[in-house]
Design an enzyme around this catalytic site. Sequence first.
Site, PDB file in Angstrom:
ATOM      1  N   GLY A  36      20.860  25.762  12.150  1.00 12.79           N
ATOM      2  CA  GLY A  36      19.540  26.386  12.206  1.00 12.79           C
ATOM      3  C   GLY A  36      19.009  26.454  13.624  1.00 12.79           C
ATOM      4  CG  ASP A  37      14.774  26.663  13.994  1.00  9.47           C
ATOM      5  OD1 ASP A  37      15.227  26.212  12.912  1.00  9.47           O
ATOM      6  OD2 ASP A  37      13.604  26.485  14.373  1.00  9.47           O
ATOM      7  CB  THR A  40       9.291  23.007  11.087  1.00  8.19           C
ATOM      8  OG1 THR A  40       9.759  22.910   9.726  1.00  8.19           O
ATOM      9  CG2 THR A  40       7.787  23.187  11.080  1.00  8.19           C
ATOM     10  N   GLY A  41      10.911  25.655  10.059  1.00  7.90           N
ATOM     11  CA  GLY A  41      10.853  26.830   9.193  1.00  7.90           C
ATOM     12  C   GLY A  41      12.227  27.417   8.974  1.00  7.90           C
ATOM     13  N   GLY A  97      15.188  28.760   9.915  1.00  5.82           N
ATOM     14  CA  GLY A  97      15.823  28.746  11.221  1.00  5.82           C
ATOM     15  C   GLY A  97      16.393  30.065  11.706  1.00  5.82           C
ATOM     16  NE  ARG A 131      20.901  27.328   8.396  1.00  2.00           N
ATOM     17  CZ  ARG A 131      19.764  26.731   8.730  1.00  2.00           C
ATOM     18  NH1 ARG A 131      19.757  25.436   8.957  1.00  2.00           N
ATOM     19  NH2 ARG A 131      18.643  27.409   8.827  1.00  2.00           N
ATOM     20  CB  THR A 170      12.442  20.372  10.694  1.00  2.00           C
ATOM     21  OG1 THR A 170      13.628  20.908  10.130  1.00  2.00           O
ATOM     22  CG2 THR A 170      12.619  20.209  12.188  1.00  2.00           C
TER      23      THR A 170
END
Length: 344
Positions: A240-241, A261-262, A264, A238, A210
Site C-alpha cells: 500500500g501507500d 491512512t486509507g 493505499g 500487495r 494504520t
Amino acid sequence: MRQFLSSIWLLLILSLGTPLAAHPGAHDHHSKEKPVAAEKKWTLVIHGGAGSMVRDTMPPEKDAAARAGLTRALEAGSAVLGKGGSAMDAVSAAIMVMENDENFNAGKGAVFTYKGVNELDASIMDGKTMGAGSVTGARYTKNPILLARAVMEKSPHVMLSREGADEFSREQGLEQVSPDYFATPERWRQLEELKAKKLGWYDIDMKYGTVGAVAVDSDGNVAAGTSTGGLTGKRWGRIGDSPVIGAGNYADNRACAVSATGAGEFFIRLGVAHEICARMRMLGEDTKTAADHVMKELKLLGGTGGVIVAAPDGTATFSFNTPGMYRGRATSVGEMMVAVYGDE
Ligand code: ASP
C-alpha cells in the site's frame, strides 16, 4: 581593592538573581536552560486510521480502547518533545505505542493477508535532512517503525522488502518476535468474514487502522512516520501507500510532515503526502488548504481516507473524507485532544 570586590559581588548577584527570581526553588544545574526550553513550541499529531466509524454503531468499549491507546501514544511522544527531544524521536515513540496496542492495524493486531500471515509495512522521514527509511512485508520485527528508522540511519538505502528487510533487522539487533506475536483472534475473524462474504479488496466496512505520527520539535524540525499491516486479505505481495515515501508518508522542513491512512492504491497514484508538501512549498498554501485540496482530489479518483499534517511553524491539521478518523494532538501549550468521529 574594595571597588573590585564590590563589582565581583554585583556580578554574582546579577548572574544568580535572574534565574532564581524567574524560577524560584530551582537548584539543579540545568535550571538556566529550563525556562528557555519551556518557551519553545512543539506540536505532535497522530492518527490510528480512518474509516466508517459512526457513533451509533461503535461499541463503547472499542471507542474507549481506541481513545486510551491514542492518549498513551500522545503522552509518549509529548514526553520526548517536552524535554527538547527531536521530532524523529517523538514520532518513533508515539508509533511504537500504537504498534504495541492490538487495537490498531500495525505491529501487534495487524491485519492478515489472504494466506493468513501478517506482513508489516512502515516508513519514517526526517524533514531536517530529508533522510527516509521504509520497509515492506516485514514479518519478525516487533516494532517495524524502528526497522524503517534503521534503514534510514544504518543502511545506504531507503526501502527494503520482505526477507531482506527481516535479515537486515536481525543484523541490526532489533527485537525479534515469533510471527504469532502479531496475530489476534479479532483480525482472524475479519479475514474469515472477508473470505466468506467474498468482500472486495478493501477492509471490511472500510476501517483503516494504520497508525501515523507527525511532529514539529522545539527546533522547528518536522518528521513523519507511518506503520501498518496493510489491508485484510491482501495478496500477491500487495504493497500500500504506507511504506511508499511521498504517498503515505513525507517530511520536508521547507513545507510540512504528512502521514496518511486509507485506500493505499489511490494515495500512491496521487503521491498524496508529497503533493500536500509541494502545494505548501510552491503555492504557499497553509496545512489545511493543501490537505483539504488533495483529499478532495483523492475522493474524485474514488479514494477514501485521511491525512495528518504539521508544518515547521507549529500549525497542524487533520483532513479526511471518511466518516471518522482515530486522531489526536498534543502541543507545548498544553493541548491534549483525541477524537474519533467526524463531528468532534
Ligand atoms: N493505507 C493502508 C494501506 O493501503 C491501509 C490503512 O490505512 O489502514 O495499506
